[in-house]
Write an enzyme that holds these catalytic residues in place. Structure first.
Site, PDB file in Angstrom:
ATOM      1  N   ASP A 188       0.957  -1.097   0.022  1.00  9.50           N
ATOM      2  CA  ASP A 188      -0.026  -0.047  -0.108  1.00  9.50           C
ATOM      3  C   ASP A 188       0.945   1.172   0.006  1.00  9.50           C
ATOM      4  OD1 ASP A 188      -2.013   2.014   0.643  1.00  9.50           O
ATOM      5  OD2 ASP A 188      -3.236   0.246   1.275  1.00  9.50           O
ATOM      6  N   SER A 246      -7.296   3.981  -1.577  1.00  6.31           N
ATOM      7  CA  SER A 246      -7.011   2.686  -1.371  1.00  6.31           C
ATOM      8  C   SER A 246      -8.321   1.814  -1.621  1.00  6.31           C
ATOM      9  CB  SER A 246      -6.308   1.939  -0.056  1.00  6.31           C
ATOM     10  OG  SER A 246      -5.145   2.528   0.318  1.00  6.31           O
ATOM     11  N   THR A 251      -7.792  -1.896   1.647  1.00  5.09           N
ATOM     12  CA  THR A 251      -7.362  -3.077   0.715  1.00  5.09           C
ATOM     13  C   THR A 251      -7.806  -4.429   0.803  1.00  5.09           C
ATOM     14  OG1 THR A 251      -5.392  -1.515   0.423  1.00  5.09           O
ATOM     15  CG2 THR A 251      -5.172  -3.598  -0.468  1.00  5.09           C
ATOM     16  N   GLU A 310      -1.027  -8.021   2.036  1.00  7.58           N
ATOM     17  CA  GLU A 310      -0.939  -6.591   1.984  1.00  7.58           C
ATOM     18  C   GLU A 310       0.038  -6.160   3.235  1.00  7.58           C
ATOM     19  OE1 GLU A 310      -3.265  -2.267   1.943  1.00  7.58           O
ATOM     20  OE2 GLU A 310      -3.719  -3.665   3.759  1.00  7.58           O
ATOM     21  N   ASP A 313       2.019   3.068   3.148  1.00  5.72           N
ATOM     22  CA  ASP A 313       1.212   4.048   2.987  1.00  5.72           C
ATOM     23  C   ASP A 313       1.040   5.035   3.997  1.00  5.72           C
ATOM     24  OD1 ASP A 313      -1.172   5.566   1.495  1.00  5.72           O
ATOM     25  OD2 ASP A 313      -2.183   4.580   3.358  1.00  5.72           O
ATOM     26  N   HIS A 350       1.966   9.065   4.109  1.00  8.91           N
ATOM     27  CA  HIS A 350       1.250  10.127   4.761  1.00  8.91           C
ATOM     28  C   HIS A 350       2.053  11.124   5.724  1.00  8.91           C
ATOM     29  CE1 HIS A 350      -2.579   9.138   2.734  1.00  8.91           C
ATOM     30  NE2 HIS A 350      -2.441   7.746   3.137  1.00  8.91           N
ATOM     31  N   HIS A 375      -1.338   2.541  -5.224  1.00  8.19           N
ATOM     32  CA  HIS A 375      -1.038   3.923  -5.460  1.00  8.19           C
ATOM     33  C   HIS A 375       0.403   4.108  -4.967  1.00  8.19           C
ATOM     34  CE1 HIS A 375      -2.427   4.855  -1.602  1.00  8.19           C
ATOM     35  NE2 HIS A 375      -3.300   4.155  -1.644  1.00  8.19           N
TER      36      HIS A 375
HETATM   37 ZN   LIG Z   1      -3.111   6.217   2.101  1.00  8.51          ZN
END
Ligand SMILES: [Zn+2]
Length: 373
Positions: free
Chosen positions: A46, A88, A141, A258, A263, A267, A306
């Site tokens: 992720d 996500s 996800t 995952e 991710d 952030h 992404h």
């Molecule tokens: Zn995110």
């Protein structure tokens, strides 16, 4: 003269038919000898863009990552139905169902039509499935691989889909969505009734080699590698593969793994966290690639939903001519970004995942390889 000509034509026709027959036989033989994909291990980092992978390569001084063993590499476009920059939920839905949807939506098209996902297709074919993550298993996800809800925040409802789908192996965080729910229902009771082994940590599953198992060590998210999580993801991946192998007894399985926190650190613009989580994911990828080496018919597809943070790697001293190996990391956002993300494919059928693809192409190709039409 006329007769000779006719005979010659007849001879030509016979030769032509003979050649066509030989070509047909060779063709049929070739189809028969193509190894078939039985097992699919779908691994999603992720927020793992190219820069996240590159930063991890630099952190270990370019000693090759396991994912560099991938024989076939591609790129995929991540945009959602209503945004150039996906979240996500929409990206997970694209990767699981083969349909683009709006940001925030899980397992359905923008007009709220539920779409069957690749995990459900395996279940419908009577083949075992598993989900292994580090965030709550009701997060966007993994949710996209089990649930169909218009909003990713409907996590109580998402949890019930695990029981509906009878996912064989459920490893991750988020036990509160199973037993501290708004409706006061204890989903662990329903899971117990379906003969699930219910565990709080991996060591409790040491003697479990088959059947259904759920392991949710934490009420919410698990801790990160920076905050002391151990080798959970690679070990959980290995345990899931052991159970699914035994449950499938040669008939094929689907496992989604995952690495959820690449991710989160994106952030936060925290490069140390990104590198630790990406390295941890790579250790899980090694487990999957080794499994594929030892189990012909196994396809491993590694990708991201992404990228996050707009991470770039710049020269540490801002001069190109000094060559002193210093790098600096810069971020452009606290959110997601819209550039293409990498695909690393390994094992049987990996050659189908090269070139520039759409995110929705990945489950569509998997479906075709499994003959789930
Ligand atoms: Zn995110």
């Amino acid at each position: 003269m006329q007769n000779t000509k006719q005979n010659f034509r007849k001879l030509l026709r016979s030769i032509l038919i003979g050649v066509l027959l030989i070509v047909a036989i060779i063709g049929v033989n070739r189809i028969d000898t193509t190894p078939k994909v039985k097992n699919i291990i779908f691994m999603i980092g992720d927020g793992m863009g190219i820069a996240q992978v590159s930063a991890t390569q630099i952190a270990q001084d370019y000693e090759p990552l396991a994912l560099e063993r991938a024989e076939y590499v591609g790129l995929q476009k991540t945009y959602s139905a209503n945004s150039r920059v996906t979240d996500s939920a929409a990206a997970g839905t694209a990767l699981s169902t083969g349909h683009k949807t709006n940001n925030g939506m899980i397992g359905m098209t923008p007009d709220s039509l539920p779409k069957t996902n690749i995990l459900e297709l395996f279940e419908q074919a009577g083949k075992p499935t598993g989900i292994v993550v580090t965030y709550p298993v009701t997060n966007a996800t993994p949710a996209a691989f089990v649930a169909h809800v218009p909003n990713r925040h409907m996590e109580d409802e998402i949890a019930t889909y695990y029981i509906e789908n009878e996912v064989d192996v459920i490893f991750g965080g988020g036990s509160s969505r199973f037993n501290q729910r708004a409706d006061s229902v204890d989903l662990f009771e329903a899971l117990g009734a379906k003969n699930y082994t219910i565990a709080k940590e991996l060591s409790e599953l040491a003697e479990v080699h088959s059947g259904n198992a759920i392991m949710l060590p934490t009420e919410g998210s698990m801790s990160s590698r920076l905050d002391g999580r151990d080798e959970y993801l690679p070990e959980a991946t290995a345990k899931a593969l052991e159970i699914l192998t035994n449950n499938a007894s040669g008939d094929g399985f689907f496992l989604m793994v995952e690495s959820s926190m690449i991710d989160g650190y994106g952030h936060q613009n925290n490069v140390e966290g990104i590198i630790k989580e990406t390295k941890d994911f790579d250790n899980a990828i090694k487990v999957a690639f080794d499994y594929a080496d030892n189990h012909p018919g196994t396809l491993v597809v590694v990708t991201a939903d992404h990228s996050t943070g707009g991470l770039t790697i710049v020269n540490g001293n801002r001069r190109f001519d000094l060559n002193d190996h210093q790098v600096d990391y810069a971020f452009t956002t606290g959110g997601h970004t819209g550039e293409m993300v990498p695909i690393f494919a390994y094992g049987t059928g990996a050659e189908n995942f090269t070139g520039v693809l759409e995110n929705i192409d990945l489950p569509t190709i998997m479906r075709r390889l499994m003959n789930f039409e």
